[in-house]
Design an enzyme around this catalytic site. Sequence first.
Site, PDB file in Angstrom:
ATOM      1  N   HIS A  56      21.274   6.394  40.703  1.00  0.00           N
ATOM      2  CA  HIS A  56      19.994   6.573  41.374  1.00  0.00           C
ATOM      3  C   HIS A  56      20.046   5.753  42.654  1.00  0.00           C
ATOM      4  O   HIS A  56      20.699   4.700  42.678  1.00  0.00           O
ATOM      5  CB  HIS A  56      18.839   5.996  40.555  1.00  0.00           C
ATOM      6  CG  HIS A  56      18.610   6.645  39.242  1.00  0.00           C
ATOM      7  ND1 HIS A  56      19.267   6.285  38.103  1.00  0.00           N
ATOM      8  CD2 HIS A  56      17.754   7.629  38.885  1.00  0.00           C
ATOM      9  CE1 HIS A  56      18.850   7.015  37.101  1.00  0.00           C
ATOM     10  NE2 HIS A  56      17.928   7.852  37.537  1.00  0.00           N
ATOM     11  N   ASP A  59      19.531   2.183  41.788  1.00  0.00           N
ATOM     12  CA  ASP A  59      20.547   1.471  40.993  1.00  0.00           C
ATOM     13  C   ASP A  59      21.395   0.636  41.953  1.00  0.00           C
ATOM     14  O   ASP A  59      22.002  -0.359  41.553  1.00  0.00           O
ATOM     15  CB  ASP A  59      21.492   2.436  40.263  1.00  0.00           C
ATOM     16  CG  ASP A  59      20.776   3.296  39.243  1.00  0.00           C
ATOM     17  OD1 ASP A  59      19.661   2.933  38.836  1.00  0.00           O
ATOM     18  OD2 ASP A  59      21.346   4.350  38.858  1.00  0.00           O
ATOM     19  N   MET A  90      27.742  12.816  41.382  1.00  0.00           N
ATOM     20  CA  MET A  90      26.309  13.140  41.265  1.00  0.00           C
ATOM     21  C   MET A  90      25.463  11.963  41.721  1.00  0.00           C
ATOM     22  O   MET A  90      25.820  10.809  41.490  1.00  0.00           O
ATOM     23  CB  MET A  90      25.992  13.487  39.810  1.00  0.00           C
ATOM     24  CG  MET A  90      24.551  13.819  39.514  1.00  0.00           C
ATOM     25  SD  MET A  90      23.520  12.374  39.169  1.00  0.00           S
ATOM     26  CE  MET A  90      23.520  12.346  37.380  1.00  0.00           C
ATOM     27  N   GLU A 183      16.695  18.351  35.056  1.00  0.00           N
ATOM     28  CA  GLU A 183      16.846  17.798  33.698  1.00  0.00           C
ATOM     29  C   GLU A 183      15.494  17.762  32.992  1.00  0.00           C
ATOM     30  O   GLU A 183      14.553  17.121  33.460  1.00  0.00           O
ATOM     31  CB  GLU A 183      17.431  16.381  33.798  1.00  0.00           C
ATOM     32  CG  GLU A 183      17.561  15.680  32.453  1.00  0.00           C
ATOM     33  CD  GLU A 183      18.227  14.314  32.589  1.00  0.00           C
ATOM     34  OE1 GLU A 183      18.765  14.004  33.663  1.00  0.00           O
ATOM     35  OE2 GLU A 183      18.195  13.559  31.598  1.00  0.00           O
ATOM     36  N   LYS A 185      12.891  17.038  29.673  1.00  0.00           N
ATOM     37  CA  LYS A 185      12.646  16.106  28.569  1.00  0.00           C
ATOM     38  C   LYS A 185      11.226  16.389  28.076  1.00  0.00           C
ATOM     39  O   LYS A 185      10.338  16.621  28.898  1.00  0.00           O
ATOM     40  CB  LYS A 185      12.778  14.661  29.072  1.00  0.00           C
ATOM     41  CG  LYS A 185      12.723  13.618  27.968  1.00  0.00           C
ATOM     42  CD  LYS A 185      12.974  12.216  28.520  1.00  0.00           C
ATOM     43  CE  LYS A 185      12.923  11.187  27.415  1.00  0.00           C
ATOM     44  NZ  LYS A 185      13.107   9.818  27.906  1.00  0.00           N
ATOM     45  N   GLU A 219      20.375  17.305  28.458  1.00  0.00           N
ATOM     46  CA  GLU A 219      20.770  16.050  27.809  1.00  0.00           C
ATOM     47  C   GLU A 219      20.627  16.199  26.299  1.00  0.00           C
ATOM     48  O   GLU A 219      19.590  16.655  25.808  1.00  0.00           O
ATOM     49  CB  GLU A 219      19.908  14.888  28.313  1.00  0.00           C
ATOM     50  CG  GLU A 219      20.171  13.611  27.508  1.00  0.00           C
ATOM     51  CD  GLU A 219      19.538  12.359  28.083  1.00  0.00           C
ATOM     52  OE1 GLU A 219      19.554  12.196  29.311  1.00  0.00           O
ATOM     53  OE2 GLU A 219      19.032  11.551  27.278  1.00  0.00           O
ATOM     54  N   HIS A 222      17.474  14.679  24.823  1.00  0.00           N
ATOM     55  CA  HIS A 222      16.218  15.323  25.209  1.00  0.00           C
ATOM     56  C   HIS A 222      15.999  16.636  24.463  1.00  0.00           C
ATOM     57  O   HIS A 222      14.851  17.031  24.236  1.00  0.00           O
ATOM     58  CB  HIS A 222      16.186  15.554  26.724  1.00  0.00           C
ATOM     59  CG  HIS A 222      16.269  14.287  27.508  1.00  0.00           C
ATOM     60  ND1 HIS A 222      16.258  14.257  28.879  1.00  0.00           N
ATOM     61  CD2 HIS A 222      16.376  12.982  27.102  1.00  0.00           C
ATOM     62  CE1 HIS A 222      16.348  12.993  29.298  1.00  0.00           C
ATOM     63  NE2 HIS A 222      16.431  12.213  28.231  1.00  0.00           N
ATOM     64  N   ASP A 247      24.348  15.734  30.479  1.00  0.00           N
ATOM     65  CA  ASP A 247      24.143  14.346  30.050  1.00  0.00           C
ATOM     66  C   ASP A 247      24.478  14.253  28.569  1.00  0.00           C
ATOM     67  O   ASP A 247      23.733  14.721  27.705  1.00  0.00           O
ATOM     68  CB  ASP A 247      22.684  13.910  30.285  1.00  0.00           C
ATOM     69  CG  ASP A 247      22.446  13.459  31.725  1.00  0.00           C
ATOM     70  OD1 ASP A 247      23.402  13.493  32.535  1.00  0.00           O
ATOM     71  OD2 ASP A 247      21.311  13.070  32.039  1.00  0.00           O
ATOM     72  N   ASP A 257      13.483   8.440  22.890  1.00  0.00           N
ATOM     73  CA  ASP A 257      14.779   8.728  23.508  1.00  0.00           C
ATOM     74  C   ASP A 257      15.737   7.565  23.262  1.00  0.00           C
ATOM     75  O   ASP A 257      15.544   6.472  23.783  1.00  0.00           O
ATOM     76  CB  ASP A 257      14.550   8.920  25.016  1.00  0.00           C
ATOM     77  CG  ASP A 257      15.783   9.372  25.754  1.00  0.00           C
ATOM     78  OD1 ASP A 257      16.692   9.929  25.118  1.00  0.00           O
ATOM     79  OD2 ASP A 257      15.823   9.179  26.971  1.00  0.00           O
ATOM     80  N   ASP A 259      19.328   7.587  23.575  1.00  0.00           N
ATOM     81  CA  ASP A 259      20.487   7.473  24.483  1.00  0.00           C
ATOM     82  C   ASP A 259      21.665   6.750  23.833  1.00  0.00           C
ATOM     83  O   ASP A 259      22.259   5.831  24.410  1.00  0.00           O
ATOM     84  CB  ASP A 259      20.087   6.740  25.786  1.00  0.00           C
ATOM     85  CG  ASP A 259      19.114   7.548  26.643  1.00  0.00           C
ATOM     86  OD1 ASP A 259      19.090   8.786  26.519  1.00  0.00           O
ATOM     87  OD2 ASP A 259      18.378   6.925  27.424  1.00  0.00           O
ATOM     88  N   ASP A 293      25.173   9.853  29.623  1.00  0.00           N
ATOM     89  CA  ASP A 293      23.902   9.206  29.962  1.00  0.00           C
ATOM     90  C   ASP A 293      23.422   8.496  28.701  1.00  0.00           C
ATOM     91  O   ASP A 293      22.580   9.000  27.963  1.00  0.00           O
ATOM     92  CB  ASP A 293      22.875  10.239  30.432  1.00  0.00           C
ATOM     93  CG  ASP A 293      21.586   9.558  30.868  1.00  0.00           C
ATOM     94  OD1 ASP A 293      21.587   8.321  30.997  1.00  0.00           O
ATOM     95  OD2 ASP A 293      20.581  10.257  31.067  1.00  0.00           O
TER      96      ASP A 293
HETATM   97  C1  GLT Z   1      16.801   7.847  32.974  1.00  0.00           C
HETATM   98  C2  GLT Z   1      16.645   9.003  32.020  1.00  0.00           C
HETATM   99  C3  GLT Z   1      17.811   9.902  32.047  1.00  0.00           C
HETATM  100  C4  GLT Z   1      18.008  10.592  33.358  1.00  0.00           C
HETATM  101  C5  GLT Z   1      18.345   9.660  34.435  1.00  0.00           C
HETATM  102  C6  GLT Z   1      18.394  10.409  35.736  1.00  0.00           C
HETATM  103  S1  GLT Z   1      17.322   8.287  34.502  1.00  0.00           S
HETATM  104  O1  GLT Z   1      17.706   6.930  32.464  1.00  0.00           O
HETATM  105  O2  GLT Z   1      16.446   8.488  30.727  1.00  0.00           O
HETATM  106  O3  GLT Z   1      17.770  10.860  31.039  1.00  0.00           O
HETATM  107  O4  GLT Z   1      19.104  11.462  33.239  1.00  0.00           O
HETATM  108  O5  GLT Z   1      17.250  10.259  36.484  1.00  0.00           O
HETATM  109 MN    MN Z   2      17.699  10.166  27.539  1.00  0.00          MN
HETATM  110 MN    MN Z   3      19.590  12.057  31.262  1.00  0.00          MN
END
Ligand code: GLT
Ligand code: MN
Ligand code: MN
Length: 392
Positions: A56, A59, A90, A183, A185, A219, A222, A247, A257, A259, A293
Amino acid sequence: MTDPFDPTPADRFTFGLWTVGNPGADPFGAPVRRRIPPERILERLAAAGAWGVNLHDNDLVPFGASAAERDRIVAEFQRALAATGLCVPMATTNLFSHPVFRDGAFTASDPKVRAFAVRKAMAGIELGVELGARTIVFWGGREGVETDAARDPRDAIAWYRECLDLLCGWVKEQGWELRFALEAKPNEPRGDIYLATTGHMLHFITTLAHPEMCGVNPEVAHENMPGLSMVHAVAQAMECGKLFHIDLNAQKIGRYDQDLRFGSEDLKGAFFLVRLLEGTNGRPAYDGPRHFDAHAYRTEDEEGVWDFARGCMRTYKILAARARAFDADEEARQILAATHADPDGVAELLRLPPAEAATALAGLDLDPDALAAAGRRYERLDQIALEHLLGA
Ligand code: GLT
Ligand code: MN
Ligand code: MN
């Protein structure tokens, strides 16, 4: 001896600066890890066999930095990229952290917030171009509501479209060859986020002014949060040529979420996802970066972060090998050949012009009871898949 599952740049694995750089804060606790300077992130990722790094705007460049400060930071980062050989495929824009986005960015009711968001996205895209990015991700984390009393969701969708159309048009006018990956979510941080799934996004893209420039960035977490199939979401995107980015991570269904490290939950889902992406069954493979991600458990120190990163990449490669073994399995191939068999050439009839097809179908001898009689042997097929996955 070299380990066949150790990653190399040829595997095109990427991580976000925000992923391996995640300091382990959560809504109930402060960060547990010190910020890792971007240069060290690049060194460690390169040493671990990654190909690239994504970011980002914020970041790398703090929100509100002066132009001179920005240029200094970017130049330093460019030097670190050159030194490590990593690329930046990206880039994306943080349109969610600053309180200005508390009620959305492209879908905020206040047009001045929407204007600020577009201006920030333009600067984020410029940064991406400077670093060589070809894909720009848009994750609309704040594009939603806690209460639908706030606005008519149709307005939100129309404003979202206006902003993306403007950005696409601007990128084209600059002569940059970029693709946007949207993306989805379903929720978090908003109570409900607009365009909640990859499927929603795929339709939304067909309503944009430059649909050819836009695809999706699904993702795992998500899609799994609301209990949906990531494999089906990705397959739908691939089937219509819209899988522009991905992702990879892991998630327990129905939770916030998480991750998690790729493959660390729903291993079977991960297996079929890698199989799809790699095209091990002879179908076209995904040719973009394999981006993780995800972030390390909050229990970890920095060494744990590198364990996490290696784990994501190794699991992907192991699953690719297991998928190839499954697709080469003679018994599995026979079961699939039997269920797909078409000795009378019936599939073709369904592709005829409607009137011809209707006549041809009317003339077929189709006995539903006979067609229903045979079992499909999917218990056996799935067990074969599972045994390959388990390395049995
Ligand atoms: C954030 C989010 C991710 C996105 C990122 C891109 S930022 O961490 O949880 O799923 O992909 O903006
Ligand atoms: Mn996520
Ligand atoms: Mn993501």
